[in-house]
Design a protein around this motif. Structure first.
Motif, PDB file in Angstrom:
ATOM      1  N   ALA A 235       0.820  -1.207   0.000  1.00 36.88           N
ATOM      2  CA  ALA A 235       0.000   0.000   0.000  1.00 36.88           C
ATOM      3  C   ALA A 235       0.857   1.261   0.000  1.00 36.88           C
ATOM      4  CB  ALA A 235      -0.921  -0.006   1.225  1.00 36.88           C
ATOM      5  N   ALA A 236       1.982   1.254   0.733  1.00 38.54           N
ATOM      6  CA  ALA A 236       2.829   2.442   0.833  1.00 38.54           C
ATOM      7  C   ALA A 236       3.686   2.644  -0.410  1.00 38.54           C
ATOM      8  CB  ALA A 236       3.715   2.340   2.072  1.00 38.54           C
ATOM      9  N   LEU A 237       4.123   1.542  -1.040  1.00 33.61           N
ATOM     10  CA  LEU A 237       5.013   1.608  -2.208  1.00 33.61           C
ATOM     11  C   LEU A 237       4.427   0.749  -3.323  1.00 33.61           C
ATOM     12  CD1 LEU A 237       8.414   1.207  -0.313  1.00 33.61           C
ATOM     13  CD2 LEU A 237       7.419   3.341  -1.173  1.00 33.61           C
ATOM     14  N   PRO A 238       3.428   1.250  -4.012  1.00 32.79           N
ATOM     15  CA  PRO A 238       2.698   0.410  -4.982  1.00 32.79           C
ATOM     16  C   PRO A 238       3.541  -0.069  -6.166  1.00 32.79           C
ATOM     17  CG  PRO A 238       2.016   2.712  -5.138  1.00 32.79           C
ATOM     18  CD  PRO A 238       2.856   2.602  -3.910  1.00 32.79           C
ATOM     19  N   LEU A 239       4.651   0.608  -6.475  1.00 31.06           N
ATOM     20  CA  LEU A 239       5.466   0.188  -7.621  1.00 31.06           C
ATOM     21  C   LEU A 239       6.581  -0.782  -7.227  1.00 31.06           C
ATOM     22  CD1 LEU A 239       5.791   3.516  -9.653  1.00 31.06           C
ATOM     23  CD2 LEU A 239       4.081   1.686  -9.848  1.00 31.06           C
ATOM     24  N   ALA A 240       6.719  -1.062  -5.943  1.00 26.73           N
ATOM     25  CA  ALA A 240       7.727  -2.038  -5.511  1.00 26.73           C
ATOM     26  C   ALA A 240       7.224  -3.450  -5.784  1.00 26.73           C
ATOM     27  CB  ALA A 240       8.012  -1.862  -4.016  1.00 26.73           C
ATOM     28  N   LYS A 241       8.139  -4.351  -6.006  1.00 29.28           N
ATOM     29  CA  LYS A 241       7.798  -5.760  -6.194  1.00 29.28           C
ATOM     30  C   LYS A 241       8.024  -6.489  -4.876  1.00 29.28           C
ATOM     31  CE  LYS A 241       8.751  -9.885  -8.962  1.00 29.28           C
ATOM     32  NZ  LYS A 241       9.588 -10.466 -10.042  1.00 29.28           N
ATOM     33  N   ILE A 242       6.998  -7.174  -4.399  1.00 27.89           N
ATOM     34  CA  ILE A 242       7.055  -7.889  -3.121  1.00 27.89           C
ATOM     35  C   ILE A 242       7.043  -9.383  -3.409  1.00 27.89           C
ATOM     36  CG2 ILE A 242       6.094  -8.103  -0.810  1.00 27.89           C
ATOM     37  CD1 ILE A 242       6.807  -5.234  -1.585  1.00 27.89           C
ATOM     38  N   VAL A 243       8.038 -10.091  -2.886  1.00 25.93           N
ATOM     39  CA  VAL A 243       8.140 -11.538  -3.103  1.00 25.93           C
ATOM     40  C   VAL A 243       8.135 -12.228  -1.744  1.00 25.93           C
ATOM     41  CG1 VAL A 243       9.526 -13.410  -4.052  1.00 25.93           C
ATOM     42  CG2 VAL A 243       9.490 -11.181  -5.203  1.00 25.93           C
ATOM     43  N   GLU A 244       7.124 -13.060  -1.496  1.00 21.09           N
ATOM     44  CA  GLU A 244       7.072 -13.833  -0.258  1.00 21.09           C
ATOM     45  C   GLU A 244       7.571 -15.251  -0.534  1.00 21.09           C
ATOM     46  OE1 GLU A 244       3.800 -13.282   2.553  1.00 21.09           O
ATOM     47  OE2 GLU A 244       2.820 -12.041   1.028  1.00 21.09           O
ATOM     48  N   CYS A 245       8.388 -15.767   0.376  1.00 21.96           N
ATOM     49  CA  CYS A 245       8.942 -17.096   0.158  1.00 21.96           C
ATOM     50  C   CYS A 245       9.168 -17.806   1.488  1.00 21.96           C
ATOM     51  CB  CYS A 245      10.253 -17.015  -0.627  1.00 21.96           C
ATOM     52  SG  CYS A 245      11.598 -16.214   0.274  1.00 21.96           S
ATOM     53  N   GLU A 246       9.296 -19.122   1.420  1.00 25.73           N
ATOM     54  CA  GLU A 246       9.617 -19.924   2.589  1.00 25.73           C
ATOM     55  C   GLU A 246      11.117 -19.842   2.878  1.00 25.73           C
ATOM     56  OE1 GLU A 246       7.453 -21.471   4.536  1.00 25.73           O
ATOM     57  OE2 GLU A 246       5.824 -20.670   3.287  1.00 25.73           O
ATOM     58  N   PRO A 247      11.537 -20.152   4.111  1.00 22.44           N
ATOM     59  CA  PRO A 247      12.959 -20.024   4.464  1.00 22.44           C
ATOM     60  C   PRO A 247      13.889 -20.818   3.561  1.00 22.44           C
ATOM     61  CG  PRO A 247      11.628 -20.338   6.432  1.00 22.44           C
ATOM     62  CD  PRO A 247      10.708 -20.526   5.272  1.00 22.44           C
ATOM     63  N   GLN A 248      13.455 -22.002   3.114  1.00 21.44           N
ATOM     64  CA  GLN A 248      14.347 -22.822   2.291  1.00 21.44           C
ATOM     65  C   GLN A 248      14.599 -22.210   0.916  1.00 21.44           C
ATOM     66  OE1 GLN A 248      11.543 -23.776   3.711  1.00 21.44           O
ATOM     67  NE2 GLN A 248      10.157 -24.843   2.283  1.00 21.44           N
ATOM     68  N   ALA A 249      13.731 -21.306   0.475  1.00 20.01           N
ATOM     69  CA  ALA A 249      13.913 -20.656  -0.827  1.00 20.01           C
ATOM     70  C   ALA A 249      14.473 -19.247  -0.697  1.00 20.01           C
ATOM     71  CB  ALA A 249      12.572 -20.612  -1.573  1.00 20.01           C
ATOM     72  N   LEU A 250      14.808 -18.835   0.507  1.00 18.03           N
ATOM     73  CA  LEU A 250      15.189 -17.448   0.752  1.00 18.03           C
ATOM     74  C   LEU A 250      16.445 -17.044  -0.027  1.00 18.03           C
ATOM     75  CD1 LEU A 250      14.571 -14.878   2.423  1.00 18.03           C
ATOM     76  CD2 LEU A 250      16.145 -15.775   4.155  1.00 18.03           C
ATOM     77  N   GLU A 251      17.481 -17.853   0.047  1.00 19.24           N
ATOM     78  CA  GLU A 251      18.737 -17.507  -0.630  1.00 19.24           C
ATOM     79  C   GLU A 251      18.541 -17.358  -2.137  1.00 19.24           C
ATOM     80  OE1 GLU A 251      21.938 -17.175   0.481  1.00 19.24           O
ATOM     81  OE2 GLU A 251      21.728 -17.654   2.617  1.00 19.24           O
ATOM     82  N   ASP A 252      17.801 -18.287  -2.752  1.00 19.31           N
ATOM     83  CA  ASP A 252      17.567 -18.220  -4.197  1.00 19.31           C
ATOM     84  C   ASP A 252      16.775 -16.977  -4.570  1.00 19.31           C
ATOM     85  OD1 ASP A 252      18.934 -20.583  -4.548  1.00 19.31           O
ATOM     86  OD2 ASP A 252      17.123 -21.832  -4.521  1.00 19.31           O
ATOM     87  N   GLU A 253      15.751 -16.649  -3.787  1.00 17.42           N
ATOM     88  CA  GLU A 253      14.939 -15.471  -4.094  1.00 17.42           C
ATOM     89  C   GLU A 253      15.738 -14.182  -3.920  1.00 17.42           C
ATOM     90  OE1 GLU A 253      12.182 -15.223  -5.508  1.00 17.42           O
ATOM     91  OE2 GLU A 253      11.440 -17.281  -5.402  1.00 17.42           O
ATOM     92  N   LEU A 254      16.589 -14.144  -2.905  1.00 15.02           N
ATOM     93  CA  LEU A 254      17.422 -12.962  -2.716  1.00 15.02           C
ATOM     94  C   LEU A 254      18.411 -12.790  -3.864  1.00 15.02           C
ATOM     95  CD1 LEU A 254      18.141 -13.237   1.131  1.00 15.02           C
ATOM     96  CD2 LEU A 254      16.922 -11.361   0.008  1.00 15.02           C
ATOM     97  N   GLU A 255      19.004 -13.882  -4.314  1.00 18.15           N
ATOM     98  CA  GLU A 255      19.925 -13.815  -5.457  1.00 18.15           C
ATOM     99  C   GLU A 255      19.193 -13.347  -6.704  1.00 18.15           C
ATOM    100  OE1 GLU A 255      23.006 -13.973  -5.880  1.00 18.15           O
ATOM    101  OE2 GLU A 255      23.905 -15.007  -4.175  1.00 18.15           O
ATOM    102  N   ARG A 256      18.001 -13.888  -6.934  1.00 19.69           N
ATOM    103  CA  ARG A 256      17.229 -13.493  -8.117  1.00 19.69           C
ATOM    104  C   ARG A 256      16.853 -12.022  -8.039  1.00 19.69           C
ATOM    105  NH1 ARG A 256      13.616 -17.037  -7.531  1.00 19.69           N
ATOM    106  NH2 ARG A 256      14.721 -18.644  -8.707  1.00 19.69           N
ATOM    107  N   ALA A 257      16.428 -11.565  -6.862  1.00 20.16           N
ATOM    108  CA  ALA A 257      16.056 -10.162  -6.699  1.00 20.16           C
ATOM    109  C   ALA A 257      17.262  -9.246  -6.900  1.00 20.16           C
ATOM    110  CB  ALA A 257      15.457  -9.941  -5.311  1.00 20.16           C
ATOM    111  N   ALA A 258      18.416  -9.643  -6.387  1.00 20.25           N
ATOM    112  CA  ALA A 258      19.611  -8.810  -6.509  1.00 20.25           C
ATOM    113  C   ALA A 258      20.056  -8.642  -7.956  1.00 20.25           C
ATOM    114  CB  ALA A 258      20.748  -9.413  -5.683  1.00 20.25           C
ATOM    115  N   SER A 259      19.763  -9.623  -8.791  1.00 23.63           N
ATOM    116  CA  SER A 259      20.166  -9.528 -10.196  1.00 23.63           C
ATOM    117  C   SER A 259      19.243  -8.612 -11.001  1.00 23.63           C
ATOM    118  CB  SER A 259      20.182 -10.918 -10.829  1.00 23.63           C
ATOM    119  OG  SER A 259      18.870 -11.468 -10.870  1.00 23.63           O
ATOM    120  N   LEU A 260      18.067  -8.255 -10.432  1.00 26.53           N
ATOM    121  CA  LEU A 260      17.086  -7.473 -11.175  1.00 26.53           C
ATOM    122  C   LEU A 260      16.813  -6.092 -10.577  1.00 26.53           C
ATOM    123  CD1 LEU A 260      14.445 -10.312 -11.778  1.00 26.53           C
ATOM    124  CD2 LEU A 260      16.128  -9.454 -13.424  1.00 26.53           C
TER     125      LEU A 260
END
Length: 497
Positions: A235-260
């Motif tokens: 609601a505060a930052l409507p143009l931000a992309k929010i990705v929810e993930c489980e702990p076991q997928a955290l590292e992969d999602e962070l790496e993917r987000a950092a590349s984009l």
């Protein structure tokens, strides 16, 4: 003393009595004016409000409602309000009521509909209800001005009700309120507010401003119970992309987000933030941290508490550079944003994690402390500065921790270039040694414990199987262990004063 001196003293004393009598007469005059005046709607409201404030019941209910908003600032405001009330009440009942024995007002001029069913039997000066109301409202306002503004009219109404119902003179109420305000500020001197210990807004860093969050990818650890904050962030930052993930997928999602992303964001506890910081350093990205886990020491010491503050910092490009701690062993390397420790504390962390899922975080912490400190164990042995030392605990903080009044230590500077190293020496009675180290000041030296600030620390001959804890995570180490600082290595967003 001569005749002139005695005459002058008597004249001065008589003048003081005359002034006091005029003040008391004016006080009674205001009381009678209030009693004779009809206030629409007040007859039904103010007596009930006055009774509701008996024994602080009203303020405990208000504190519960404030705390129910589930924001850290609101919870602290509720707790500070109750603490200030308790201090004011204790002062009034033990000192105030016994120092001036002023009789209660006569009720002849007070309409029956306004009078309380049960009249108080204590002395009139000062007003305990007014002191409690003012202390609670001031305490809340010192921690959260917004909640303080919401509570202030209610506190004022309670103070007014004490004159309106005829149980206090106006002066009783004014002095009681002043004592309540003083109690709240005294409580703040003993336990400073978080804003008093905000880290300095330096060194300022160049970071992109993100209007409406454009360019931010925020990875949310769903296991940390942060879904509500993720919704608020959308609601505060409507143009931000929010990705929810489980702990076991955290590292992969962070790496993917950092590349984009232009800015890497993370929402979770200290362990989650540690993982994001490591990836942000590798990709040379600024980091946006939103607290969302059980432990959020880094975010809170940084000055980020909620979505609103972080969103404001992102839109303005307000950021600072902070130090990062690093440990390296024969087996692995890692970073820490808060603390790194060997000895008893890593065992406490491991034991707490074992029980937290079954009985909850705080009960698990208490149980783990009892189990670990009661166990029969030999102290850790480590060699540093040319000598072998038996240790129950070695703690290294990323930045110097300062005691805040009677509260535990917090960091007021996240870029001071120092490791805050505390050592609890080995010997008998480890629980007593650890407790004495916790209660002592941060730089206290004694046969049981010591503290020093250094930019790096090297230890050798660490026993195989020794546990090392960093930001709530635990790993095994052996042989040589080196701790050092990466000064001002990480750029993080934080709301500026």
């Amino acid at each position: 003393m001569g005749v002139g001196g005695r005459f002058g003293a008597r004249e001065s004393c008589g003048t003081a009595r005359g002034v006091l009598q005029r003040v008391l007469d004016a006080d009674r005059g205001v009381f009678e004016t209030v009693a004779r005046r009809h206030w629409p709607g007040a007859d039904a409201l103010l007596p009930r409000l006055s009774r509701a404030a008996d024994h602080g019941v009203l303020w405990f209910a208000v504190a519960g409602a404030i705390a129910a908003s589930r924001t850290p600032r609101a919870r602290r405001a509720a707790l500070r309000g109750v603490g200030s009330l308790a201090l004011a009440s204790a002062t009034i009942n033990t000192v105030g009521k016994r120092s001036v024995r002023r009789a209660r007002p006569l009720l002849d001029v007070v309409p029956l509909v306004r009078r309380l069913e049960k009249q108080p039997h204590t002395t009139s000066f000062p007003s305990g209800h007014s002191a409690s109301a003012a202390a609670f409202a001031t305490g809340v306002a010192l921690e959260s001005p917004g909640w303080g503004a919401a509570v202030a009219p209610l506190a004022g109404a309670v103070a007014l009700s004490r004159v309106y119902t005829g149980v206090h003179y106006p002066m009783d109420v004014l002095v009681g309120a002043a004592l309540g305000v003083g109690a709240a500020f005294t409580a703040r001197a003993l336990v400073p507010t978080r804003d008093q210990a905000r880290p300095p807004a330096r060194p300022r860093a160049e970071a992109p401003a993100l209007p409406h969050g454009a360019g931010l990818i925020m990875v949310v650890n769903s296991a940390s119970g942060s879904s509500e904050r993720a919704l608020a962030l959308r609601a505060a930052l409507p143009l931000a992309k929010i990705v929810e993930c489980e702990p076991q997928a955290l590292e992969d999602e962070l790496e993917r987000a950092a590349s984009l992303a232009r800015v890497l964001g993370v929402c979770g506890g200290d362990g989650t933030v540690n993982a994001a910081a490591r990836i942000a350093l590798r990709h040379d990205l600024p980091l946006a941290v939103l607290p969302g886990g059980t432990l959020n020491h880094f975010a809170y010491d940084l000055g980020v508490e909620d979505v609103r503050g972080l969103a404001r910092a992102l839109e303005r490009g307000d950021a600072v550079r902070v130090d990062v701690g690093m440990f390296s062993t024969e087996q692995r390397r890692g970073i820490f944003l808060n603390t790194c420790s060997l000895g008893v504390y890593p065992e406490l962390v491991r034991e707490r994690e074992r029980w937290a899922g079954r009985i909850g975080g705080w009960p698990a912490g208490l149980l783990s402390a009892v189990r670990v400190l009661r166990a029969d164990r030999h102290p850790l042995e480590a060699r540093f500065q040319g000598r072998t030392h038996p240790l129950w605990l070695l703690f290294a903080g990323n930045g110097t921790y300062h005691r805040m009044g009677v509260m535990s230590g917090r960091r007021t500077d996240l870029a001071d270039g120092q490791l805050d190293v505390r050592v609890v020496h080995g010997g008998r009675w480890p629980a007593v040694r650890l407790l004495s180290a916790a209660l002592a000041g941060p730089l206290t030296r004694s046969p049981a414990h010591a503290a020093v600030q250094v930019p790096h620390l090297h230890m050798e001959h660490v026993s195989p199987g020794t546990l090392l804890a960093y930001d709530g995570e635990v790993t095994h180490v052996r042989g040589a262990v080196t701790l050092r600082k990466l000064p001002r290595a990480l750029t993080v967003y934080r709301p500026m004063p």
